[in-house]
Design a protein around this motif. Structure first.
Motif, PDB file in Angstrom:
ATOM      1  N   ALA A   1       0.846  -1.207  -0.025  1.00 46.08           N
ATOM      2  CA  ALA A   1      -0.009  -0.038  -0.090  1.00 46.08           C
ATOM      3  C   ALA A   1       0.719   1.258   0.111  1.00 46.08           C
ATOM      4  CB  ALA A   1      -0.891   0.082   1.092  1.00 46.08           C
ATOM      5  N   GLN A   2       0.590   2.227  -1.072  1.00 45.80           N
ATOM      6  CA  GLN A   2       1.387   3.453  -0.902  1.00 45.80           C
ATOM      7  C   GLN A   2       0.826   4.661  -0.079  1.00 45.80           C
ATOM      8  OE1 GLN A   2       1.804   4.295  -5.255  1.00 45.80           O
ATOM      9  NE2 GLN A   2       3.152   2.752  -5.491  1.00 45.80           N
ATOM     10  N   THR A   3       1.529   5.193   0.652  1.00 54.75           N
ATOM     11  CA  THR A   3       1.071   6.194   1.522  1.00 54.75           C
ATOM     12  C   THR A   3       1.614   7.767   1.040  1.00 54.75           C
ATOM     13  OG1 THR A   3       2.983   6.138   3.149  1.00 54.75           O
ATOM     14  CG2 THR A   3       1.347   4.411   3.339  1.00 54.75           C
ATOM     15  N   SER A   4       1.159   8.395   1.618  1.00 53.75           N
ATOM     16  CA  SER A   4       1.813  10.066   1.622  1.00 53.75           C
ATOM     17  C   SER A   4       3.106   9.864   2.580  1.00 53.75           C
ATOM     18  CB  SER A   4       0.795  11.140   2.483  1.00 53.75           C
ATOM     19  OG  SER A   4      -0.563  10.850   1.867  1.00 53.75           O
ATOM     20  N   ASP A   5       3.836  11.158   2.396  1.00 53.83           N
ATOM     21  CA  ASP A   5       4.809  11.330   2.976  1.00 53.83           C
ATOM     22  C   ASP A   5       4.872  10.959   4.581  1.00 53.83           C
ATOM     23  OD1 ASP A   5       7.276  12.006   3.975  1.00 53.83           O
ATOM     24  OD2 ASP A   5       7.694  13.951   2.760  1.00 53.83           O
ATOM     25  N   ILE A   6       5.412   9.970   5.138  1.00 55.81           N
ATOM     26  CA  ILE A   6       5.359   9.560   6.499  1.00 55.81           C
ATOM     27  C   ILE A   6       5.866  10.719   7.185  1.00 55.81           C
ATOM     28  CG2 ILE A   6       6.497   8.371   8.058  1.00 55.81           C
ATOM     29  CD1 ILE A   6       5.934   5.807   6.685  1.00 55.81           C
ATOM     30  N   CYS A   7       6.685  11.673   6.885  1.00 64.91           N
ATOM     31  CA  CYS A   7       7.267  12.708   7.612  1.00 64.91           C
ATOM     32  C   CYS A   7       6.162  13.860   7.920  1.00 64.91           C
ATOM     33  CB  CYS A   7       8.467  13.091   7.325  1.00 64.91           C
ATOM     34  SG  CYS A   7       9.891  12.071   7.174  1.00 64.91           S
ATOM     35  N   GLU A   8       5.171  13.797   7.096  1.00 68.59           N
ATOM     36  CA  GLU A   8       4.359  14.860   6.999  1.00 68.59           C
ATOM     37  C   GLU A   8       2.912  14.540   7.255  1.00 68.59           C
ATOM     38  OE1 GLU A   8       4.679  17.172   3.554  1.00 68.59           O
ATOM     39  OE2 GLU A   8       6.788  17.677   3.741  1.00 68.59           O
ATOM     40  N   ALA A   9       2.627  13.397   6.732  1.00 67.90           N
ATOM     41  CA  ALA A   9       0.967  13.207   6.996  1.00 67.90           C
ATOM     42  C   ALA A   9       0.504  12.220   7.838  1.00 67.90           C
ATOM     43  CB  ALA A   9       0.493  12.420   5.241  1.00 67.90           C
ATOM     44  N   ASN A  10      -0.529  12.573   8.455  1.00 68.89           N
ATOM     45  CA  ASN A  10      -1.178  11.620   9.743  1.00 68.89           C
ATOM     46  C   ASN A  10      -1.653  10.452   8.904  1.00 68.89           C
ATOM     47  OD1 ASN A  10      -2.610  11.447  12.506  1.00 68.89           O
ATOM     48  ND2 ASN A  10      -4.347  10.949  10.975  1.00 68.89           N
ATOM     49  N   SER A  11      -1.961  10.469   7.826  1.00 71.04           N
ATOM     50  CA  SER A  11      -2.522   8.838   7.187  1.00 71.04           C
ATOM     51  C   SER A  11      -1.416   8.028   7.069  1.00 71.04           C
ATOM     52  CB  SER A  11      -3.213   9.146   5.911  1.00 71.04           C
ATOM     53  OG  SER A  11      -2.314   9.854   4.931  1.00 71.04           O
ATOM     54  N   ALA A  12      -0.318   8.558   6.811  1.00 70.11           N
ATOM     55  CA  ALA A  12       1.115   7.556   6.556  1.00 70.11           C
ATOM     56  C   ALA A  12       1.468   7.215   7.934  1.00 70.11           C
ATOM     57  CB  ALA A  12       1.905   8.381   5.867  1.00 70.11           C
ATOM     58  N   GLY A  13       1.526   8.034   9.006  1.00 65.21           N
ATOM     59  CA  GLY A  13       1.930   7.591  10.378  1.00 65.21           C
ATOM     60  C   GLY A  13       1.058   6.867  11.115  1.00 65.21           C
ATOM     61  N   THR A  14      -0.294   7.078  10.637  1.00 64.74           N
ATOM     62  CA  THR A  14      -1.424   6.122  11.334  1.00 64.74           C
ATOM     63  C   THR A  14      -1.286   4.640  10.637  1.00 64.74           C
ATOM     64  OG1 THR A  14      -2.795   7.838  11.516  1.00 64.74           O
ATOM     65  CG2 THR A  14      -3.808   5.494  11.554  1.00 64.74           C
ATOM     66  N   TYR A  15      -1.002   4.539   9.117  1.00 64.19           N
ATOM     67  CA  TYR A  15      -0.660   3.328   8.585  1.00 64.19           C
ATOM     68  C   TYR A  15       0.646   2.661   9.110  1.00 64.19           C
ATOM     69  CZ  TYR A  15      -0.434  -0.196   5.073  1.00 64.19           C
ATOM     70  OH  TYR A  15      -0.291  -1.226   4.311  1.00 64.19           O
ATOM     71  N   LEU A  16       1.609   3.556   9.491  1.00 61.11           N
ATOM     72  CA  LEU A  16       2.732   2.775  10.153  1.00 61.11           C
ATOM     73  C   LEU A  16       2.390   2.083  11.130  1.00 61.11           C
ATOM     74  CD1 LEU A  16       6.291   4.446  10.654  1.00 61.11           C
ATOM     75  CD2 LEU A  16       4.965   3.576  12.386  1.00 61.11           C
ATOM     76  N   GLY A  17       1.602   2.936  12.143  1.00 63.90           N
ATOM     77  CA  GLY A  17       1.201   2.139  13.377  1.00 63.90           C
ATOM     78  C   GLY A  17       0.253   1.019  13.211  1.00 63.90           C
ATOM     79  N   LEU A  18      -0.563   1.051  12.185  1.00 64.11           N
ATOM     80  CA  LEU A  18      -1.205  -0.174  11.649  1.00 64.11           C
ATOM     81  C   LEU A  18      -0.256  -1.368  11.656  1.00 64.11           C
ATOM     82  CD1 LEU A  18      -4.414   0.994   9.798  1.00 64.11           C
ATOM     83  CD2 LEU A  18      -4.271   0.310  12.315  1.00 64.11           C
ATOM     84  N   VAL A  19       0.534  -1.095  10.564  1.00 65.00           N
ATOM     85  CA  VAL A  19       1.451  -2.020  10.363  1.00 65.00           C
ATOM     86  C   VAL A  19       2.343  -2.589  11.350  1.00 65.00           C
ATOM     87  CG1 VAL A  19       3.495  -2.591   8.828  1.00 65.00           C
ATOM     88  CG2 VAL A  19       1.790  -1.218   7.786  1.00 65.00           C
ATOM     89  N   ALA A  20       2.987  -1.535  12.264  1.00 65.11           N
ATOM     90  CA  ALA A  20       3.588  -2.062  13.320  1.00 65.11           C
ATOM     91  C   ALA A  20       3.150  -2.914  14.599  1.00 65.11           C
ATOM     92  CB  ALA A  20       4.278  -0.647  14.322  1.00 65.11           C
ATOM     93  N   PHE A  21       1.686  -2.611  14.674  1.00 68.41           N
ATOM     94  CA  PHE A  21       0.826  -3.320  15.494  1.00 68.41           C
ATOM     95  C   PHE A  21       0.748  -4.727  15.203  1.00 68.41           C
ATOM     96  CE2 PHE A  21      -3.556  -4.881  16.902  1.00 68.41           C
ATOM     97  CZ  PHE A  21      -3.391  -4.536  18.364  1.00 68.41           C
ATOM     98  N   VAL A  22       0.350  -5.029  13.822  1.00 69.42           N
ATOM     99  CA  VAL A  22       0.141  -6.512  13.114  1.00 69.42           C
ATOM    100  C   VAL A  22       1.595  -7.053  13.284  1.00 69.42           C
ATOM    101  CG1 VAL A  22      -0.206  -7.651  11.084  1.00 69.42           C
ATOM    102  CG2 VAL A  22      -1.492  -5.672  11.705  1.00 69.42           C
TER     103      VAL A  22
END
Length: 413
Positions: free
Chosen positions: A213-234
């Motif tokens: 799944a492609q995301t926005s810039d992780i350094c800037e966007a909440n959607s990307a940071g949240t998806y990072l959190g989901l991936v880390a949780f799994v």
């Protein structure tokens, strides 16, 4: 005077009156202009707007600026004496840069809002928080790609009209396994993730790119940071890391799953909805309201929904709660207005947002009724979906910095 000279009559001034018929025509052609204008002002509720002081709100906003830039919302805010001037940037960028001189900031999720609240509290300048609506993180894709994942046992169709689903449940564990080179319990080189054409038995998509799944810039966007959190949780066994060392190790492990970055969140949704979106990013992380707003507009324009674009709802999910952070008294007035005004709340629903209930909890009941009336399928959430827990704010920040190789922007404050 000689007696024999005849007397001369006094001169008289004659005033000619215009014919009554001509006067009536002149009045008839002139009077309707101001009268009609007056009627329009009264009926629209804007009669007193020119006499009312209009407050200009200076704001920094991320993806939720979609709401404030909507023409209907702009008109409703103006009716209440507000004009909002927006500086656009990502949620994390909002929190990391200077926000002096602004009345409100509106990051798209809680982590960025928490960063701002903590910073202001340390400076003894508390803020007020408002949560006018919510919008879940979703993975947006296209029908053929969703069907490939369904045939692979990675996605499950949710019932849809005419047997063509608009929504799917995505097994996050199996989806990430494919990205890591694991398929149906068999692991190959973890660096050799599966590609779409390797699992596409029916030759639906013809795409040799890696499955992720492609995301926005992780350094800037909440959607990307949240998806990072989901991936880390799994990846961490459905649990969040609880130490800095653990968070750092986990961030380095998941980094290969989150390498396709670069576009701001709004442009990510725009790319997905563009004619070339399927060839650029087959699966992309956006907010639910962005997809629903597209379907609502499509149905209003054509009388039918866009059946080619569908949503994958992660089985492991996290509902984002955007928080409007009021930094001034005028900002607080705006926060109260958008959270409580019935017209603005109704318009938020028309733009695909889930309004909040009177007790402050998220509810999709009104949105479901609105979509049903327009024959748009209503997204439903399975009761057995796992609700993800994000790492604590300092650990999430550390993971974002590692995964995104983020520059230090704290000097801008």
């Amino acid at each position: 005077m000689p007696a024999n000279r005849p007397a001369t009559a006094e001169p008289r001034l004659t005033v000619t009156r215009p014919p009554r018929r001509r006067l009536r025509r002149a009045l008839a052609s002139a009077l309707p202009v101001p009268v009609i204008g007056l009627v329009l002002l009264v009926s629209s509720g804007n009669l007193l707007l020119p006499l009312r002081q209009v407050v200009t709100i200076e704001a920094k906003m991320a993806s939720k600026r979609d709401f404030f830039q909507d023409p209907v919302v702009e008109r409703l805010l103006m009716k209440h004496g507000f004009r909002v001037r927006i500086t656009n940037m990502g949620s994390r960028e909002i929190a990391k840069q200077d926000y002096e001189g602004y009345d409100v900031v509106f990051p798209s999720g809680q982590p960025a809002a928490d960063l701002i609240s903590r910073e202001r509290a340390r400076a003894n300048r508390p803020v007020l928080l408002y949560r006018p609506f919510v919008s879940p993180i979703v993975l947006a894709t296209y029908h053929d790609y969703a069907e490939v994942l369904a045939a692979e046992g990675v996605a499950e169709r949710r019932p849809g009209p005419d047997g063509r689903p608009m929504y799917y449940t995505l097994d996050m564990r199996k989806f990430l396994d494919l990205s890591r080179g694991k398929r149906k319990g068999v692991q190959r080189d973890p660096g050799d993730g599966y590609r779409w054409d390797e699992i596409d038995r029916d030759d639906r998509v013809r795409n040799g790119n890696k499955i992720l799944a492609q995301t926005s810039d992780i350094c800037e966007a909440n959607s990307a940071g949240t998806y990072l959190g989901l991936v880390a949780f799994v990846e961490h066994g459905n649990d969040a890391p609880d130490s800095e060392a653990e968070a750092e190790r986990l961030a380095r492990r998941i980094k290969p799953l989150l390498v396709e970055q670069g576009l701001p969140s709004s442009e990510r949704a725009e790319t997905y909805l563009s004619p070339d979106g399927q060839s650029i990013a087959p699966v992309t992380v956006i907010y639910e309201h962005q997809f629903l707003a597209h379907q609502i507009a499509k149905e209003a324009e054509t009388g039918a929904t866009d059946d080619e674009r569908v949503l994958l709802y992660p089985s492991t999910r996290f509902v984002t709660e955007p928080q409007l952070v009021a930094l001034t008294g005028e900002g607080a007035r705006l926060g109260e207005l958008v959270s409580e005004d019935p017209e603005l709340q109704h318009r938020a629903m028309e733009l695909g947002f889930r309004a909040r209930s009177a007790t402050g909890g998220a509810t999709g009941d009104e949105l479901a009724r609105f979509l049903t009336e327009r024959h748009i399928p209503v997204p439903t959430t399975s009761s057995d979906d796992t609700r993800a827990v994000l790492p604590s704010l300092p650990l999430l920040e550390k993971m974002i910095e590692i995964v995104g190789d983020c520059p230090d922007r704290t000097d801008g404050r």
